[in-house]
Structures are given as structure tokens and as C-alpha cells.
Design a protein around this motif. Structure first.
Motif, PDB file in Angstrom:
ATOM      1  N   UNK A   1      74.332 -21.361  30.203  1.00 56.11           N
ATOM      2  CA  UNK A   1      72.721 -21.475  30.454  1.00 56.11           C
ATOM      3  C   UNK A   1      72.042 -20.433  30.122  1.00 56.11           C
ATOM      4  N   UNK A   2      70.927 -20.534  29.502  1.00 55.26           N
ATOM      5  CA  UNK A   2      70.228 -19.135  29.060  1.00 55.26           C
ATOM      6  C   UNK A   2      69.094 -18.843  29.888  1.00 55.26           C
ATOM      7  N   UNK A   3      68.687 -20.007  30.794  1.00 59.52           N
ATOM      8  CA  UNK A   3      67.562 -19.623  31.780  1.00 59.52           C
ATOM      9  C   UNK A   3      67.915 -20.076  33.073  1.00 59.52           C
ATOM     10  N   UNK A   4      67.672 -19.253  33.885  1.00 59.95           N
ATOM     11  CA  UNK A   4      67.794 -19.546  35.353  1.00 59.95           C
ATOM     12  C   UNK A   4      66.517 -19.849  36.146  1.00 59.95           C
ATOM     13  N   UNK A   5      66.316 -20.734  36.821  1.00 56.91           N
ATOM     14  CA  UNK A   5      65.192 -21.113  37.411  1.00 56.91           C
ATOM     15  C   UNK A   5      65.706 -21.132  38.855  1.00 56.91           C
ATOM     16  N   UNK A   6      65.213 -20.157  39.930  1.00 58.50           N
ATOM     17  CA  UNK A   6      65.447 -20.038  41.125  1.00 58.50           C
ATOM     18  C   UNK A   6      64.599 -20.664  42.158  1.00 58.50           C
ATOM     19  N   UNK A   7      64.987 -21.231  43.231  1.00 55.62           N
ATOM     20  CA  UNK A   7      64.237 -21.252  44.242  1.00 55.62           C
ATOM     21  C   UNK A   7      64.059 -20.010  45.225  1.00 55.62           C
ATOM     22  N   UNK A   8      63.026 -19.907  46.015  1.00 53.74           N
ATOM     23  CA  UNK A   8      62.764 -18.821  46.731  1.00 53.74           C
ATOM     24  C   UNK A   8      63.533 -18.694  48.067  1.00 53.74           C
ATOM     25  N   UNK A   9      62.981 -19.427  49.007  1.00 47.13           N
ATOM     26  CA  UNK A   9      63.578 -19.592  50.347  1.00 47.13           C
ATOM     27  C   UNK A   9      64.723 -20.124  50.165  1.00 47.13           C
ATOM     28  N   UNK A  10      65.896 -19.393  50.788  1.00 47.64           N
ATOM     29  CA  UNK A  10      67.159 -20.141  51.005  1.00 47.64           C
ATOM     30  C   UNK A  10      68.078 -19.554  49.831  1.00 47.64           C
ATOM     31  N   UNK A  11      67.439 -19.247  48.755  1.00 51.95           N
ATOM     32  CA  UNK A  11      68.407 -18.908  47.507  1.00 51.95           C
ATOM     33  C   UNK A  11      68.123 -17.332  47.367  1.00 51.95           C
ATOM     34  N   UNK A  12      67.296 -16.867  47.329  1.00 53.96           N
ATOM     35  CA  UNK A  12      66.830 -15.299  47.245  1.00 53.96           C
ATOM     36  C   UNK A  12      66.427 -14.599  48.887  1.00 53.96           C
ATOM     37  N   UNK A  13      65.568 -15.533  49.476  1.00 53.33           N
ATOM     38  CA  UNK A  13      64.841 -14.881  50.552  1.00 53.33           C
ATOM     39  C   UNK A  13      65.134 -15.717  51.715  1.00 53.33           C
ATOM     40  N   UNK A  14      65.653 -15.201  52.937  1.00 49.30           N
ATOM     41  CA  UNK A  14      65.851 -15.838  54.231  1.00 49.30           C
ATOM     42  C   UNK A  14      64.723 -15.833  54.956  1.00 49.30           C
ATOM     43  N   UNK A  15      63.766 -16.723  55.281  1.00 51.40           N
ATOM     44  CA  UNK A  15      62.579 -16.446  56.020  1.00 51.40           C
ATOM     45  C   UNK A  15      62.425 -17.155  57.180  1.00 51.40           C
ATOM     46  N   UNK A  16      63.535 -18.244  57.434  1.00 51.83           N
ATOM     47  CA  UNK A  16      63.580 -18.735  58.747  1.00 51.83           C
ATOM     48  C   UNK A  16      62.574 -19.882  58.827  1.00 51.83           C
ATOM     49  N   UNK A  17      61.906 -20.538  57.902  1.00 48.07           N
ATOM     50  CA  UNK A  17      60.674 -21.270  58.372  1.00 48.07           C
ATOM     51  C   UNK A  17      61.180 -22.443  59.114  1.00 48.07           C
ATOM     52  N   UNK A  18      60.061 -22.772  60.031  1.00 47.94           N
ATOM     53  CA  UNK A  18      60.454 -23.765  60.804  1.00 47.94           C
ATOM     54  C   UNK A  18      58.945 -24.808  60.929  1.00 47.94           C
ATOM     55  N   UNK A  19      59.023 -25.941  60.280  1.00 44.48           N
ATOM     56  CA  UNK A  19      57.705 -26.451  60.246  1.00 44.48           C
ATOM     57  C   UNK A  19      57.420 -27.653  61.115  1.00 44.48           C
ATOM     58  N   UNK A  20      58.493 -27.755  62.244  1.00 44.20           N
ATOM     59  CA  UNK A  20      58.702 -28.821  63.148  1.00 44.20           C
ATOM     60  C   UNK A  20      57.077 -28.713  63.828  1.00 44.20           C
ATOM     61  N   UNK A  21      56.458 -27.620  64.236  1.00 43.64           N
ATOM     62  CA  UNK A  21      54.969 -27.672  64.733  1.00 43.64           C
ATOM     63  C   UNK A  21      54.016 -28.611  63.826  1.00 43.64           C
TER      64      UNK A  21
ATOM     65  N   UNK B   1      66.726 -30.711  48.495  1.00 40.46           N
ATOM     66  CA  UNK B   1      66.981 -31.881  47.642  1.00 40.46           C
ATOM     67  C   UNK B   1      65.724 -31.942  46.563  1.00 40.46           C
ATOM     68  N   UNK B   2      64.689 -31.278  46.799  1.00 39.64           N
ATOM     69  CA  UNK B   2      63.478 -31.255  45.884  1.00 39.64           C
ATOM     70  C   UNK B   2      63.734 -30.494  44.694  1.00 39.64           C
ATOM     71  N   UNK B   3      64.816 -29.404  44.993  1.00 37.49           N
ATOM     72  CA  UNK B   3      65.213 -28.712  43.627  1.00 37.49           C
ATOM     73  C   UNK B   3      66.132 -29.601  42.803  1.00 37.49           C
ATOM     74  N   UNK B   4      66.982 -30.373  43.426  1.00 39.73           N
ATOM     75  CA  UNK B   4      68.121 -31.034  42.504  1.00 39.73           C
ATOM     76  C   UNK B   4      67.381 -32.427  42.176  1.00 39.73           C
TER      77      UNK B   4
END
Length: 287
Positions: free
Chosen positions: A14-34, A159-162
Motif C-alpha cells: 500500500x502506498x498511502x498509510x492513514x494512521x489513527x492518533x490515540x492508541x496507534x501513535x500516542x497513548x493518552x489514557x483518555x477516559x470519557x466515562x464522566x 471500530x470507527x477506524x475499521x
């Protein structure tokens, strides 16, 4: 490396890679439960999409709360294990790549600086008005990369990425959540980014998503044999036959000369109307 030809595939092709940010490149530990608890009675929903249904004042409060959580995560960001190696591999092999995130641009930039991750020239965030899993955000990325959708692969951890990749007719690689039930929607599921990097460095033929059921039921020898067949489609019912045989692994089709007539299209309304009166050869190829 031996060439990897259809019906198999590999991300190295594949000649073009489209990467997600959180979880693929950066670990930010986001918690949206609040957020779920405060705005949605603790229901797990697509937060940004559901925000549009809220009254203006409450919607503004929601956006502010979400960005506050994202910014706190950005300030403690660390590279995902294997992320720097992935970026290094992309640059070493001159592979065009982009980042697509549901975060704001500011949060991505802060996290990149904190985690010392070099961002590519193309970064698309929710500030640009499109959100995964909308396929248009991935198609925009491929356009900016100067690549066709078929030349691109989406790498994400959710899932959103897939789903977005499938909708955009792009290859999809899932990392970090290989044990999820929906991992079967991806072309490749890896335990983590480190495994993906190893697969990139040691490529071998992989079975794409569309042929995985064929392999499971009939095996590789069947797929390799059937994919090489060329089938001439009859004048009638060719869409039904085409869909059936393609699902069995047949890779080549021939069709009689002519155009897609209106009376034929009426029998197959799932075929895009823009193909009316187009040459059958083109219609069948695209279908």
C-alpha cells in the motif's frame, strides 16, 4: 521479498498509510466515562455525533468537557510501544502517510510535542469538519496524499477506524484490539503496534478481508485455483452470477459488448444509477 499478488495482499504494497492518533501513535489514557455519566445518563454513545442533538448551551458544555479531557491526556502523552519504529519504517521506505483523529488539532499537536512524535504534513482532525467513521475523512486523506483509495491502508485501534476504512474501500489494519468480535472486519488484526512493525519488516502473503470466508471454508488451494479462472458472463442475470462467483473467489470476468440498459438496471437497483448507459465492461469491472 517475493512479489505479493492478488488474491493476497500485504500492507507493504500500500502506498498511502492513514494512521489513527490515540492508541496507534500516542497513548493518552483518555477516559470519557464522566461524559457518558454527565450528559447521556451513563449510556455508551457516539459522543460527538450525539452532541448535535443536544440544546445549544448543553452542546457547548459537552464540547468543552470533551476537549478538557483530551487536553489532559495530551499533556501526559507517551509514544505507543512500536509507534516510533512504525514512523521510522514509513519514512525509511518513503511511504506517504497521514494522521486522522477525532481529537482537535490543538490536542494532537500538544500530545505530539510532549511525546516527541513527528507529525506528518497531513493531519486531519475534527476541526476539519469530518469524523470517523465517515468515509469522507479517509477519502480526503487519500486525496491529499495523492493516492487512490485502493492504494491506502487505514491503521487504527477502534471500530470507527475499521468501519470507516471499509466504507472508503480501503484496506484496514486493527491494532491493540485483535480479540474484539468485530476484528474480523479488518484485513489484518495485530496484538499491538510492535507486531505490525514486525509484519512490515518480514512480509508474507496475507488473505484480504473479502476472501477470508473462502479460505476458512475451502482453503488456500481453492482460492488460488479459482482466482485464476476467467468466466464469461451471460447476457441475463449477470450481476447475480457475478456477485455469487466473486464471493467464491473467481478473479476475472468477461462480459458481452453493450451498455447498461434501463430495463436491466431496474432488476438490480443496488447498482449505482450513474452507471446507466455506461459500457457493460466498465460497469462489471467497478461492480
Amino acid at each position: 521479498m517475493q512479489p505479493i499478488n492478488s488474491p493476497y495482499w500485504h500492507p507493504v504494497n500500500q502506498r498511502g498509510f492513514i494512521l489513527d492518533w490515540d492508541g496507534v501513535l500516542a497513548e493518552t489514557g483518555l477516559d470519557f466515562s464522566p461524559i457518558y455519566e454527565r450528559f447521556f445518563d451513563d449510556k455508551k454513545v457516539m459522543i460527538l455525533e450525539e452532541a448535535a442533538k443536544l440544546p445549544e448551551m448543553k452542546r457547548k458544555m459537552l464540547y468543552e468537557a470533551v476537549e478538557a479531557i483530551e487536553m489532559e491526556g495530551a499533556k501526559r502523552a507517551e509514544p505507543v510501544d512500536g509507534a516510533l519504529e512504525l514512523v521510522s519504517w514509513l519514512e525509511k521506505h518513503n511511504v506517504s502517510w497521514a494522521v486522522v483523529s477525532r481529537n482537535t488539532r490543538k490536542c494532537v499537536e500538544v500530545a505530539a510535542e510532549v511525546a516527541s512524535i513527528k507529525l506528518p504534513p497531513i493531519v486531519i482532525t475534527r476541526d476539519d469538519g469530518l469524523l470517523k467513521p465517515d468515509p469522507r475523512v479517509f477519502l480526503k486523506a487519500s486525496e491529499l496524499l495523492g493516492k487512490k483509495a485502493s492504494q491506502c491502508v487505514v491503521i487504527g485501534d477502534y471500530l470507527y477506524d475499521i468501519v470507516g476504512a471499509r466504507r472508503a474501500s480501503m484496506r484496514a489494519v486493527l491494532v491493540m484490539r485483535a480479540d474484539e468480535p468485530w476484528s474480523v472486519w479488518s484485513d489484518l488484526a495485530c496484538i499491538n503496534v510492535i507486531e505490525l512493525v514486525d509484519i512490515l519488516k518480514n512480509p508474507c502473503p496475507l488473505v484480504p478481508w473479502e476472501y477470508q470466508p473462502v479460505i476458512e471454508k475451502r482453503g488456500r488451494r481453492w482460492l488460488e485455483s479459482v482466482f485464476g479462472l476467467a468466466v464469461r458472463l451471460p447476457k441475463e442475470n449477470y450481476f447475480e452470477i457475478l456477485a455469487h462467483l466473486a464471493g467464491l473467489g473467481v478473479g476475472k470476468f468477461c462480459v458481452c459488448e453493450g451498455r447498461l440498459e434501463a430495463d436491466v438496471w431496474r432488476r438490480y437497483p443496488y447498482v449505482d444509477p450513474r452507471y446507466l448507459w455506461e459500457p457493460l465492461e466498465r460497469v462489471v469491472e467497478d461492480f
